[in-house]
Each structure stands twice: as C-alpha cells, then as structure tokens.
Design a protein around this motif. Structure first.
Motif, PDB file in Angstrom:
ATOM      1  N   VAL A 480       0.818  -1.274  -0.038  1.00 46.58           N
ATOM      2  CA  VAL A 480       0.009   0.178   0.031  1.00 46.58           C
ATOM      3  C   VAL A 480       0.916   1.425   0.036  1.00 46.58           C
ATOM      4  O   VAL A 480       1.802   1.348   0.773  1.00 46.58           O
ATOM      5  CB  VAL A 480      -1.008   0.042   1.234  1.00 46.58           C
ATOM      6  CG1 VAL A 480      -1.728   1.282   1.223  1.00 46.58           C
ATOM      7  CG2 VAL A 480      -1.753  -1.278   1.214  1.00 46.58           C
ATOM      8  N   VAL A 491       3.417   9.807   0.229  1.00 40.49           N
ATOM      9  CA  VAL A 491       3.056  10.704   1.522  1.00 40.49           C
ATOM     10  C   VAL A 491       2.806   9.496   2.367  1.00 40.49           C
ATOM     11  O   VAL A 491       2.760   9.744   3.781  1.00 40.49           O
ATOM     12  CB  VAL A 491       2.025  11.417   1.303  1.00 40.49           C
ATOM     13  CG1 VAL A 491       2.257  12.808   0.625  1.00 40.49           C
ATOM     14  CG2 VAL A 491       0.573  11.012   0.794  1.00 40.49           C
ATOM     15  N   ALA A 492       2.466   8.462   2.188  1.00 41.30           N
ATOM     16  CA  ALA A 492       2.238   7.352   3.186  1.00 41.30           C
ATOM     17  C   ALA A 492       2.891   5.913   2.375  1.00 41.30           C
ATOM     18  O   ALA A 492       2.856   5.716   1.333  1.00 41.30           O
ATOM     19  CB  ALA A 492       0.997   7.155   3.562  1.00 41.30           C
ATOM     20  N   GLU A 495       3.902   0.122   2.656  1.00 35.14           N
ATOM     21  CA  GLU A 495       3.250  -0.806   3.916  1.00 35.14           C
ATOM     22  C   GLU A 495       3.145  -2.134   3.091  1.00 35.14           C
ATOM     23  O   GLU A 495       2.278  -2.261   2.107  1.00 35.14           O
ATOM     24  CB  GLU A 495       2.314  -0.335   4.303  1.00 35.14           C
ATOM     25  CG  GLU A 495       2.454   0.484   5.755  1.00 35.14           C
ATOM     26  CD  GLU A 495       1.297   0.602   6.598  1.00 35.14           C
ATOM     27  OE1 GLU A 495       0.405  -0.567   6.787  1.00 35.14           O
ATOM     28  OE2 GLU A 495       0.992   1.571   6.952  1.00 35.14           O
ATOM     29  N   HIS A 497       1.791  -6.128   3.404  1.00 32.59           N
ATOM     30  CA  HIS A 497       1.293  -7.207   4.171  1.00 32.59           C
ATOM     31  C   HIS A 497       1.304  -8.357   3.493  1.00 32.59           C
ATOM     32  O   HIS A 497       1.005  -8.527   2.183  1.00 32.59           O
ATOM     33  CB  HIS A 497      -0.052  -6.700   4.509  1.00 32.59           C
ATOM     34  CG  HIS A 497      -0.452  -5.535   5.068  1.00 32.59           C
ATOM     35  ND1 HIS A 497      -0.621  -5.412   6.492  1.00 32.59           N
ATOM     36  CD2 HIS A 497      -0.367  -4.382   4.746  1.00 32.59           C
ATOM     37  CE1 HIS A 497      -0.675  -4.311   6.803  1.00 32.59           C
ATOM     38  NE2 HIS A 497      -0.510  -3.435   5.866  1.00 32.59           N
ATOM     39  N   ILE A 556      -0.193  -7.617  -4.977  1.00 31.95           N
ATOM     40  CA  ILE A 556      -1.172  -6.872  -5.129  1.00 31.95           C
ATOM     41  C   ILE A 556      -0.861  -5.148  -4.766  1.00 31.95           C
ATOM     42  O   ILE A 556      -0.851  -5.157  -3.470  1.00 31.95           O
ATOM     43  CB  ILE A 556      -2.479  -7.045  -4.211  1.00 31.95           C
ATOM     44  CG1 ILE A 556      -2.894  -8.400  -4.899  1.00 31.95           C
ATOM     45  CG2 ILE A 556      -3.802  -6.278  -4.566  1.00 31.95           C
ATOM     46  CD1 ILE A 556      -3.749  -9.168  -3.809  1.00 31.95           C
ATOM     47  N   VAL A 558      -1.403  -1.590  -3.882  1.00 25.57           N
ATOM     48  CA  VAL A 558      -2.576  -0.628  -3.867  1.00 25.57           C
ATOM     49  C   VAL A 558      -1.956   0.835  -3.620  1.00 25.57           C
ATOM     50  O   VAL A 558      -1.549   1.207  -2.597  1.00 25.57           O
ATOM     51  CB  VAL A 558      -3.337  -0.862  -2.557  1.00 25.57           C
ATOM     52  CG1 VAL A 558      -4.681  -0.095  -2.711  1.00 25.57           C
ATOM     53  CG2 VAL A 558      -3.840  -2.533  -2.814  1.00 25.57           C
ATOM     54  N   ILE A 559      -2.301   1.867  -4.829  1.00 29.19           N
ATOM     55  CA  ILE A 559      -1.829   2.852  -4.716  1.00 29.19           C
ATOM     56  C   ILE A 559      -3.137   4.018  -4.424  1.00 29.19           C
ATOM     57  O   ILE A 559      -3.992   3.954  -5.194  1.00 29.19           O
ATOM     58  CB  ILE A 559      -1.271   3.526  -6.204  1.00 29.19           C
ATOM     59  CG1 ILE A 559      -0.294   2.338  -6.717  1.00 29.19           C
ATOM     60  CG2 ILE A 559      -0.610   4.949  -5.772  1.00 29.19           C
ATOM     61  CD1 ILE A 559       0.874   2.534  -6.155  1.00 29.19           C
ATOM     62  N   VAL A 560      -3.242   4.704  -3.213  1.00 29.20           N
ATOM     63  CA  VAL A 560      -4.133   5.502  -3.000  1.00 29.20           C
ATOM     64  C   VAL A 560      -3.849   6.951  -3.028  1.00 29.20           C
ATOM     65  O   VAL A 560      -2.553   7.197  -2.578  1.00 29.20           O
ATOM     66  CB  VAL A 560      -4.840   5.186  -1.522  1.00 29.20           C
ATOM     67  CG1 VAL A 560      -5.563   3.888  -1.575  1.00 29.20           C
ATOM     68  CG2 VAL A 560      -3.586   5.202  -0.287  1.00 29.20           C
ATOM     69  N   GLU A 561      -4.612   7.614  -3.593  1.00 25.47           N
ATOM     70  CA  GLU A 561      -4.426   9.131  -3.938  1.00 25.47           C
ATOM     71  C   GLU A 561      -4.910   9.861  -2.754  1.00 25.47           C
ATOM     72  O   GLU A 561      -6.056   9.475  -2.238  1.00 25.47           O
ATOM     73  CB  GLU A 561      -5.121   9.632  -4.965  1.00 25.47           C
ATOM     74  CG  GLU A 561      -4.202   9.637  -6.315  1.00 25.47           C
ATOM     75  CD  GLU A 561      -4.692   9.808  -7.549  1.00 25.47           C
ATOM     76  OE1 GLU A 561      -3.875  10.952  -7.837  1.00 25.47           O
ATOM     77  OE2 GLU A 561      -5.805   9.534  -7.987  1.00 25.47           O
ATOM     78  N   VAL A 562      -3.912  10.693  -2.026  1.00 25.66           N
ATOM     79  CA  VAL A 562      -4.161  11.512  -0.883  1.00 25.66           C
ATOM     80  C   VAL A 562      -4.777  12.858  -1.246  1.00 25.66           C
ATOM     81  O   VAL A 562      -4.075  13.547  -2.068  1.00 25.66           O
ATOM     82  CB  VAL A 562      -3.393  11.228   0.125  1.00 25.66           C
ATOM     83  CG1 VAL A 562      -3.908  12.286   1.403  1.00 25.66           C
ATOM     84  CG2 VAL A 562      -3.003  10.044   0.452  1.00 25.66           C
TER      85      VAL A 562
END
Lengths: 562, 562
Positions: A480, A491-492, A495, A497, A556, A558-562
């Motif tokens: 992630v 920015v994060a 991570e 798992h 997998i 997972v790129i999340v846009e903040v």
C-alpha cells in the motif's frame, strides 16, 4: 466453459421432423444430469441434478447445469421428468424453478416426495404429477412411457419418449439386481417389447461400463450386516447415504433380529427416512426407534446409530466422532463403525482420514475395503450388454459418465452390433439430432459450470476460482502506497502485508528499500501515471519474492491518492 | 505438531542399558520414514525421507521430519542407514546434511548412487559407505547386519542392530516375491537365523497389513506388457515411477522383442535410469535407445516412450499430453498409453483426469484398473505372517503405515502369538525404550511437519497454511483507508479490493456507505486508535459479506497514516 468444443460450431435450426437432444450435464462427468429434448418447438427436460465440486473448485458448494440454452425458452418446457430422487438428478430443480416456478415436475411417488421435501426448504411449492411404471402420459408432442428400473434408491424409472422422429429409450441410472429386496426388477421385458417395436435411439447409464461382469445383489449384504451386528462388542454406528432406503431397511431388520434400538442422526437422514416411512418404502418396526436425547438411557450394546458422513464430509457427525470432536459421542475401542456405502471418486482422502481417526481410538471399522457392505447402484458391463441386446437400438448414445465410461460403453454397443456410425459420443452442450432414424452431432452450445457459493448462483466465475487457486497455493503480498494527488509524492507507506505467503514481517526491509528506489527512479523519470507506478511496484516485489523464496504469490499493489 | 500426544509427557533420561527408539516420521502416515536409535549416548538414524503433501497442505513442495529432537546432538550421530532409494526413505537427507555435512551415509550401491545423484543437484558431496547383504559393520555401539529384501526398487536392505539392549530387526520396505526378476529374494533364512538367536524387537513394514493374501510376482506383469506391445496400434507411451528399474527393464525387453525403439522422457527418469544402467542394474540392449530430438525419425508403430507422470502430476509430460498441451507429442486415437504403476492414495482425482484426457482424444489407456500392469511393492498380510512366524520377536512394533495399517499389523502379530503387552503401537515422536527385553512407551517428543516451500524450509507454518486454506476457499476483501496522522481524519479511501471472493466491484457501494458511517460514528465517539478503527471496519465488512453472500472471505483492513 468447462468443455469447449472448438471443432463444433453453433447448431443449425432444429430439423422440421427431427428430435434434438442436448445434454446440459452428465456427459463427460458424473453428476448434474440434465438432458433437453426438443421436438416441434417444444421442450422436455429429463433430470436436473447437481455436481459436487472437486478440489479444483475450492469453496464451491454445488455446480449446476448452465440453463442459458433454455433460459429464453422456459415457457416451451412441457415438463421436467425426474428419473429418481438422487441429488445428481434432482438437486438443481430448485434453481430451475426460480426461473419459472410452474414448470410441471413429473416423477414417481418417492422421487417427487423427496424433491418436495427439499423444495419446502427452498420455500417453493411446485406443480407435480406422479407417474409410475406402466404409465403412459403425453406432454405436448412428447408421448412418454415409464418403466421400472432397479437402482440404489427405490422407485426409479426409465423413460421411453415417442415423437414423430421415432422412439427413444432413456434409462436413467439403473442396475439389474435379479433378486432385489423389494422385488421390483428393472423391466427387461418392457425393454424387449420396445426393442421389438424399434428403438431409434438408446441413451443408457455408463457409470460402470468399465467394470466387467455383474453387480452382486443387494441381498448379499444382509448376512454381512447381520454378522457385524452379532460381533459388535458394544455400540454400533452405521454410516450410509441418506437416500439408501434399502440399506437402512437392512440395518433396521438386523437391529430387530439382534435386539438393538436404532437412532437416526443428521438432518437429511431423518428427513428422507421420514418421507420413505410415510410412503411405505421403509418399514420401521414398532418401538425400535430412539431419539438422540434418549441415547444415554440405552446400554451401548443395545444400540445402533445410523448417520451420514460415509464420504468423509468434514462437518458430518462421523467426521466429528473420528476427531473426538463430537459433543455427544466419544469413540472408544469398544465401538464398531460400519461404512455401508460406496466411495465416490474424489473422496478417498477424506474417507481415509475418517477411518484412520476412528482406528486411532481403537474402533473396529468395517468398510467396503474389508467386507461386502456395499454393492454398486449401476449396472456393470456384463449387464449393459443385456440391455443393448434386448433393445437392439438403431442408434446409441452413452450417458451418465466421464469420457472413460462413455468410450467403454460405446465399445460395448459396437460389440453387440450397433454400427460405429450410429454410435454418438457427445459431451455436455453437444447438439445431437435424430432425423429419419439417424442420430448425428450437428453443433454445440455453451454448457459450462454454474457455481453455487453461499447465496450466489453463477457469480463466482472461473476467474474467481483461478484467484482462489493462486491464493490457496501461494498466498498474497500487498503493498500500500499513499501518493499526494497534486504533487505526486509518496506521502504514506509503502506498507507491506503478506498472508499465506510464508513470508514474515521481519523480511521486508530489503524489498521496502528496493521499492523506495523504484519510486524515486520513477519520480526522477517523471513517471506519474498511477497504473504505471503500480506495475513497477508489482514487478519489483514479484522479482524479490521469486529470487528470495522461489515462490509466486499474488502481488497486489494498492496506490491510494490522498 | 501434527500428532500431539497430550496423554504423553517428556520422556525420562534414556535408561543406562536400554535402547531408545523414536520415529520422527513414518508412524501414523505413509512417508518421511525416519527412525532414531539411541544407545549409550550415541545415535543411529535409519532412513531420512520426505512425505508428499495432500490438499490440506496447499502450495507445499515437500514435508520433512522435524529434526528438532536431534538438532543439538548431530555430533552424536554415528551414521544414517538408508534401507533403499525411494524418496520417502532418502528424500530428506539433503536437508539433514545441511545441518551437518559429514554424517556418514550407509546403504547399498544403488541406494547410495541414487542419493548421490540427488545430492549433486543440492551441491553436497557426502561421506558414504557402501554395504551389501551379508555385511556386518559397527557404527559406534551399533553392531549392524544387513540382509537382502525384495522391493519395488533393486538393492533394498533390512537391518539387524545389536546393542547391549538386545537384537532389533528393522525390515524397511519389503515384499516377498518368490520369483523376483533379479533372483534376489527377501532373506527369510537370515530372518529365521536371527529369530533363532532371539529377536528382542521386530519393526516391520505395515503398508499392506490390511490387504489379505499374497502379492503377485513382478514376473506376472511381463506377459501383460508384452500383450500391450503386440496390440498397440501405433505409438506406445508407458508411464511409471522413475525408480522402478525392474518395470523399465520389462519395457525394454518387450521393446526388443517387438522391434520398437525406446525414448526416456523427463529429468528424473533419464537420471535414475542412467545411474541404474551404469551400475549394471538396468540392461539396455545396444542401439535400442533414441533421444527425444530423434523421435520424428522413428515411425510411430516402432516407438515406445517411457515417462513419469503416472500419478497425474499436473506438470508432468503425461498430464500435458492428456491436455493436448505438450509441445512435441499430440495424442490421437492411434496411441496406446500404459500407466504401469500403483495409484498412490490421494492421487485418484489427478490420475482420473489424465485417463479421461487421454481417452477423450481416443487413446487406448491401459492401467491397473483394467490390466495387471502393476503389483505392489509391499508384503500383504499373508506374507507378513511368514515374517512374524519366522522371527518370533519378543516385542513387535509396526512401522511404515497410517493408523489403520499399524493396528492391522499389530493384530497379525497378536495372532502369531506375540503377547498384547509386548506389542507397541507408536506414532511419530513417541519414545519407546527397549530395556531388559521389554519394549514400552515412556513419553513423547515433538515430531511435527516441517514444510519445504520453494527455497524455504520450516518457514511456512500451520498459520500460513490456515491462511492459504481460507484464501483458497473464500478469497479476501481488503479495505484501504488513509488517515491523517495529526487530525485523525480520513484523507483517502476507503478503497475496497476483493480477489477470489466472487464479489464484483459494482457491489461495493452499499458497504462503502456503511464503512463511511462507521468511521464517522467512531470519529464522533472520539475513537482514534488505529487498531480499534481497523477492527470496526473488519466487523462491518465481514457482516456485510456474510449477510449478502453467506460467505466468509478473509477481511483485511489496511489503515495507513499519512
């Protein structure tokens, strides 16, 4: 599609005076039997069963025939004829009735009673029509005659269908016990009469076509059951199919003879035996039954429990007993357990586990490997020859079997004189037309697996199953990363798992450094497309896992846009 | 621990003049045979094999014995005696030698040659000592005598161990073919001589203890193989175990007699037959072999291919042929395929799939179900009685078997007169002491499964496997939420990803709304602990999936702080 037919194309329009036959299940597999007959624009369906999943279909509860072929034509269905009450012949009826609840269901008294008990659980009240051997009924253009056949459930029927295209005999499942417990023989004289009339096409049960010789009579099991009763030290536990009325009758008879009380364990056993008793197929002597809650009051050596679980089903009472996991029943070295059933291919491991579990606690286990406590419900090669010779079919189509069984049955037909060009070996979805006394393959329609998983029907696809197989073999690693939508900066995270991949958290430092480097390089190169970044991360992690562990878990990002 | 012994505690110190016996594998299971003998503080290990995984161990390559019991005492090992060259007896040696490379390996010429070929692939050069039948060698306090036994691989040995605690006979795997192809009989006269001397403890192969009667001679297969050669229309493909030298010899002999050329397919077949040929165990007639690249030059009816894959291994050449997936070999209705091997329990489905695949393309398939193309490598009950009667052991311990086999063998021993109190049924890890002529269980040590998966040994745990089973049956749903670390506000997501769960993306709107609500409620209640939030999300999604689909995928909330 489980059985693609790249060599076959869409079928032509049905011939004007021909009979079209399409099996949506039961050809190339043992289970989910369903055959659709079409004549003059009308449909007759014979059987509508389920297939039980194998390890290649993880998590699946049931497999149904694909109704797509008839979905737009449900109103053309004159009737669904059920040859007998086994799940692989009736189990998919509730799902078909969801699509049109008023399709008339036709079958023998016991078959329909078992089906109705099941439909009640699905809250469906069907339209039914009871028929019996010797009956002749017309459903639209289909003139149907019913003949008695002997099988491992009472009240099974074969079906002769007359249309303008000729006479077809569809045996359903059958065996040829010549001394059946209920005296109800497979109607060979009837088969001979139809043969004399001229059978244009015979469809016959292939399950045991590879097995030479003859199936012993169900009667032969009686003395063995009796012997087990006489030699059981204390408690006796008998596991068999919940539909095998004759087998249970033998246990009841032996219980009377040996002064034991009987207790049925398990929902399907209680339900089916209740139906069979009510209709007079099961004779339960007065005062012999006890309820589970009364078990404590009966001495162990005066008791026999009858339950399911003979296929090693993990949640069954028998499996729980074998694991010493059962609340009420604790197996000891004074117990005798009899598995009075066949071993369905695919269940070998599960059954072996149950036998080992029971043996571990010292129980004596009697099973088909060490005693004649089961005979097959399907005619063997020697008996299939009788049917072929008595019916003298113009054309022959083996049904109910995997490829090996269909081919073996085809060979038997050839030996009895059916010309090779009149033997049709078809798979599910293959379209066979009977025109002017000649059966031929004319095309194919989709007939893939439809999976029931929990409440959903058909939503679990081959793709889901492929994902499950990868996840089940290799687990997954997810990464992630939070990216600022305006600046494109991380920015994060990242991570990581991992589950089921056999990789522990402490191992991640190295790959995290590699990902950081890849993200920095990408930023330096001006890459800001999320999909591209995601692919870079996937490749980096995949390579790291492969190099470090020689494994290929699902990766997998997972790129999340903040 | 696969076989916990809650009723048994840690064993006491070994008795001063007693022999301690601990099986780390092979008891309560068929595979990973390994027995540790201890006397006077020194250790002798007999066999060191692998177990092949079942469906309950998804993704696992191999299962090893747990070396923990001897890990601190590797320097006390005098030798590892290998009774024969099958994987379930030698396959774990490379892993043991990783821990101490100079443990002396003792075995027959062929056994050590097969093991060395394998160790070369692991880049290990072992210390070896070749022994043969009739040899007597001392390893520390263990005075070892080797006796010929007949088995489904040449050059197998039984082992008699003399120590101050008495005489122990350890049969290894054996059968009692009285007309073996190589003339090498199981040394019953030797067993009788030891019996006359006084065997204090017999450990004997239980694999076929449930099978009554006698195993047919390997010689009986010759005529069947010959008949298949004579009636094969064109190409012939024979699949068997890569270690079954005698079976391959019969194929070579039949090829000569029928004027066919032979081609070995597959790495293990080529390697093992190379070793067997070099040492003189396989007689390869001049000019009979062809290389895979020469196949095109030989007419199909002059050719026999010998390959592995008889257990339906999905990546094997045979499985690929059955799926029409093989680059070079395309199965047609002129091919004959012979599966000349047993069907190892657990492989039924896979083998059935191969037979159906081959049959679908029209090939004739000959297998143990329809012809005598295999005989077992293990003595049946009738033959085990001979051994018990000839050796007259003071104590008896059945080995090599699941519970059902161990108990059946124990019963045979009792029938031949071994007193019940002198029969020891132990599982892996159970500690047995032989003291003053009496064998007794004195405790248990851990003897769990050690999983090999890719490059890792022992890192994949039961927890990983449990995760894999859940993922494989149900898939997973992950929920990613970005939370601002200072304000505690949700700044990204929730995003949901599901794989293998049979849930499509369009379905997520409802649950996303529910999660939003839960997050808002949590914020309102002042909940800002990430673990707590994570649990709330897990419960919300889990309940939604269960209510909507009646399924229980793995739910993985990922909360990232931004």
């Amino acid at each position: 599609m489980s059985h693609p037919h790249p060599e076959l194309s869409d079928p032509p329009e049905p011939p004007a005076d021909g009979l079209r036959i399409v099996a949506l299940g039961g050809l190339g597999e043992i289970g989910r039997n369903m055959t659709v007959y079409e004549y003059g624009g009308r449909l007759l369906v014979v059987d509508c069963g389920v297939l039980f999943p194998e390890t290649e279909q993880p998590g699946i509860d049931l497999i149904l025939p694909d109704f797509d072929y008839i979905r737009d034509r449900l109103d053309d269905i004159e009737a669904v004829v059920l040859t007998h009450g086994h799940e692989d012949h009736i189990g998919a009826v509730p799902y078909l009735l969801r699509e049109r609840p008023d399709i008339p269901l036709v079958g023998s008294r016991l078959t329909l009673a078992l089906l109705e008990a099941k439909l009640t659980e699905h809250r469906i009240r069907p339209v039914t029509r009871v028929v019996g051997e010797g009956d002749r009924s017309t459903f639209g253009p289909f003139d149907c005659e019913f003949l008695a056949v002997n099988h491992s459930i009472p009240d099974a029927l074969a079906l002769a269908v007359r249309t303008g295209a000729g006479l077809v005999l569809h045996t359903g499942d059958f065996k040829m016990d010549q001394l059946p417990l209920d005296g109800r023989l497979t109607d060979l004289p009837g088969f001979a009469r139809l043969g004399a009339e001229g059978i244009d096409l015979l469809l016959s049960d292939s399950t045991n076509a590879e097995v030479s010789g003859f199936v012993p009579s169900e009667r032969n099991i009686g003395p063995v059951v009796d012997e087990v009763f006489r030699t059981a030290q204390e408690r006796l536990i008998v596991a068999c199919f919940a539909s095998h009325v004759h087998r249970v009758q033998q246990v009841l008879d032996a219980a009377v003879a040996n002064g034991r009380k009987v207790c049925f364990i398990g929902r399907s056993m209680v339900r089916n035996m209740g139906v069979a008793r009510e209709l007079g197929y099961l004779n339960v002597p007065e005062g012999i039954m006890v309820e589970p809650k009364e078990l404590e009051d009966v001495p162990a050596d005066r008791l026999v429990l009858v339950c399911t679980g003979s296929q090693g089903e993990p949640m069954s009472a028998l499996s729980r007993m074998a694991n010493r996991d059962h609340q009420q029943i604790r197996i000891t070295d004074r117990d005798t357990v009899m598995l009075a059933s066949s071993l369905i291919p695919g269940n070998e491991n599960a059954v072996n586990r149950v036998i080992n579990g029971l043996t571990r606690w010292g129980a004596r286990v009697v099973h088909k490997g060490n005693a004649l406590v089961h005979v097959s419900g399907h005619a063997s090669a020697g008996e299939l020859l009788y049917v072929l010779n008595m019916t003298k079919p113009g054309n022959f189509m083996p049904i109910h079997g995997e490829w090996r069984h269909l081919r073996a049955h085809a060979k038997l037909a050839a030996l009895t004189g059916v010309p090779d060009e009149n033997i049709v070996i078809a798979e599910d979805g293959v379209v066979v037309d009977l025109v002017e006394g000649k059966a031929s393959i004319v095309g194919a329609v989709p007939a893939g697996y439809v999976y029931v998983d929990g409440l959903s029907v058909g939503e679990v696809t081959e793709t889901s199953l492929k994902d499950r197989r990868i996840l089940g073999e290799e687990g997954f690693v997810s990464i992630v990363i939070g990216i600022d939508s305006s600046s494109g900066k991380v920015v994060a995270g990242p991570e990581i798992h991992a589950r089921g991949a056999g990789i522990v958290n402490e191992d991640f430092d190295e790959v995290l450094a590699r990902i950081d480097q890849v993200l920095r390089d990408a930023a330096g190169d001006g890459v800001n497309d999320l999909h591209q970044i995601s692919q870079l991360v996937r490749r980096t992690v995949g390579k790291w896992v492969s190099d470090t562990y020689r494994r290929r878990p699902m990766i997998i990002p997972v790129i999340v846009e903040v």
